[in-house]
Design a protein around this motif. Structure first.
Motif, short mmCIF file in Angstrom:
data_model
loop_
_atom_site.label_atom_id
_atom_site.label_comp_id
_atom_site.label_asym_id
_atom_site.label_seq_id
_atom_site.Cartn_x
_atom_site.Cartn_y
_atom_site.Cartn_z
N SER A 1 48.24 28.35 43.03
CA SER A 1 49.42 27.90 42.28
C SER A 1 49.21 26.54 41.63
O SER A 1 49.90 26.20 40.66
CB SER A 1 50.65 27.85 43.19
OG SER A 1 50.41 26.99 44.30
N ARG B 1 50.50 29.96 34.07
CA ARG B 1 51.72 30.74 34.29
C ARG B 1 52.12 31.55 33.06
O ARG B 1 52.87 32.51 33.17
CB ARG B 1 52.86 29.80 34.72
CG ARG B 1 52.56 29.11 36.04
CD ARG B 1 53.68 28.23 36.54
NE ARG B 1 53.30 27.56 37.77
CZ ARG B 1 53.43 28.07 38.99
NH1 ARG B 1 53.96 29.27 39.13
NH2 ARG B 1 53.05 27.40 40.06
N ARG C 1 55.54 44.59 37.35
CA ARG C 1 54.58 44.82 38.42
C ARG C 1 53.22 45.17 37.82
O ARG C 1 53.11 45.99 36.90
CB ARG C 1 55.06 45.95 39.33
CG ARG C 1 54.19 46.21 40.56
CD ARG C 1 54.90 47.15 41.52
NE ARG C 1 55.31 48.36 40.84
CZ ARG C 1 54.52 49.44 40.70
NH1 ARG C 1 53.28 49.42 41.18
NH2 ARG C 1 54.97 50.51 40.08
N HIS D 1 47.33 36.14 45.50
CA HIS D 1 48.65 35.52 45.64
C HIS D 1 48.56 34.03 45.33
O HIS D 1 47.51 33.40 45.49
CB HIS D 1 49.20 35.73 47.05
CG HIS D 1 49.53 37.16 47.36
ND1 HIS D 1 50.53 37.84 46.71
CD2 HIS D 1 48.97 38.04 48.22
CE1 HIS D 1 50.59 39.08 47.17
NE2 HIS D 1 49.65 39.23 48.08
N ALA D 2 49.68 33.46 44.91
CA ALA D 2 49.71 32.06 44.49
C ALA D 2 49.37 31.10 45.62
O ALA D 2 48.88 30.00 45.37
CB ALA D 2 51.09 31.73 43.90
N ASP D 3 49.64 31.49 46.87
CA ASP D 3 49.38 30.59 48.00
C ASP D 3 47.96 30.72 48.55
O ASP D 3 47.60 30.05 49.54
CB ASP D 3 50.41 30.79 49.11
CG ASP D 3 50.37 32.20 49.70
OD1 ASP D 3 49.62 33.05 49.17
OD2 ASP D 3 51.11 32.45 50.67
N VAL E 1 50.04 37.52 41.70
CA VAL E 1 51.24 38.32 41.91
C VAL E 1 52.00 37.83 43.13
O VAL E 1 51.44 37.17 44.02
CB VAL E 1 50.91 39.82 42.09
CG1 VAL E 1 50.20 40.36 40.84
CG2 VAL E 1 50.02 40.04 43.32
N ASN E 2 53.30 38.18 43.19
CA ASN E 2 54.10 37.86 44.38
C ASN E 2 54.02 39.01 45.37
O ASN E 2 53.23 39.96 45.18
CB ASN E 2 55.54 37.53 43.99
CG ASN E 2 56.27 38.71 43.36
OD1 ASN E 2 55.84 39.87 43.46
ND2 ASN E 2 57.40 38.45 42.72
N ALA E 3 54.83 38.96 46.41
CA ALA E 3 54.76 39.96 47.48
C ALA E 3 55.08 41.36 46.98
O ALA E 3 54.64 42.36 47.56
CB ALA E 3 55.71 39.57 48.60
N GLU E 4 55.84 41.46 45.88
CA GLU E 4 56.20 42.76 45.32
C GLU E 4 55.21 43.22 44.25
O GLU E 4 55.40 44.27 43.63
CB GLU E 4 57.61 42.70 44.71
CG GLU E 4 58.74 42.64 45.72
CD GLU E 4 58.81 41.29 46.41
OE1 GLU E 4 58.67 40.26 45.70
OE2 GLU E 4 59.00 41.27 47.64
N GLU F 1 52.90 36.70 38.24
CA GLU F 1 53.38 35.32 38.18
C GLU F 1 52.50 34.44 37.30
O GLU F 1 52.91 33.37 36.88
CB GLU F 1 53.43 34.73 39.59
CG GLU F 1 54.47 35.38 40.50
CD GLU F 1 54.59 34.65 41.82
OE1 GLU F 1 53.57 34.11 42.33
OE2 GLU F 1 55.71 34.60 42.36
#
Length: 217
Positions: free
Chosen positions: A9, A14, A48, A101-103, A124-127, A131
């Motif tokens: 992140s 973005r 998605r 994932h961003a983290d 991507v996020n959890a879904e 992002e």
């Protein structure tokens, strides 16, 4: 970007360029050229990520233009031959997409890129919703950190913690990303740990640890 390790992140773009599954071949080539990217995430209506179209997915159309591959080539390159005749993102995309994932740490993202032989990763996020995008170039941004910022982090997070009362002051200099430490400390066992931790500071290129301990000559 304060402290280590940095996360995806911290460096990702973005404003990601993406396409839908019905995007046409020429449109994708034009977008890659316009935005100077080597791959495009393919999205469902809710954002998605369902796949990725890369330059490698598009090149078979040119590679096999006007050719009649022999039987062995058809057997070995069946997927590429199918892409040579494809015209939409849905037909061309590699799926499932390799994402991150961003983290995730920058080291984790770098390992994924190396293992999967990709230059860019959709973030991507959890879904699974897009992002942003992180590229190889983005991962290298940590090496743009100033020498002063690196020295401050090494002092604050490593030296002052491991050697709170040195025998002689610990001097830290960072030049072109290479950290040099001199001084005398009480605990010799902590010197290798300090070296290892400094190597882990995002943006450090190399470490020259000249610390000595009480009793060493």
């Amino acid at each position: 970007m304060e402290g280590s390790p940095h996360r995806v992140s911290d460096v990702m773009s973005r404003a990601a360029v993406a396409v839908g599954r019905r995007a046409q071949f020429k449109d994708m080539v034009e977008r890659m050229e316009q935005w100077q990217v080597s791959a495009l995430p393919v999205l469902e209506g809710d954002g998605r990520v369902i796949g990725l179209v890369s330059e490698a997915d598009l090149l078979p159309k040119e590679e096999f233009r006007g050719t009649d591959p022999d039987r062995l080539t058809r057997q070995r390159r069946l997927s590429d031959l199918a892409k040579a005749g494809a015209v939409t993102a849905e037909e061309l995309m590699s799926t499932p997409a390799v994402t991150v994932h961003a983290d995730a740490t920058l080291a984790e993202a770098a390992r994924i890129m190396a293992l999967r032989h990709v230059k860019r990763l959709p973030v991507v996020n959890a879904e699974g919703v897009l992002e942003g995008v992180v590229s190889r170039g983005d991962l290298l941004k940590v090496f743009l950190r100033s020498d002063n910022a690196l020295a401050d982090e090494i002092r604050r997070d490593i030296v002052d913690v491991l050697f709170p009362a040195p025998v002689e002051p610990v001097h830290i200099t960072v030049t072109d990303g290479v950290a040099t430490l001199t001084g005398r400390v009480k605990d010799a066992a902590r010197i290798p740990l300090a070296t290892r931790l400094i190597h882990g500071v995002e943006g450090v290129v190399g470490v020259d640890c000249r610390l000595t301990a009480t009793g060493e000559t």
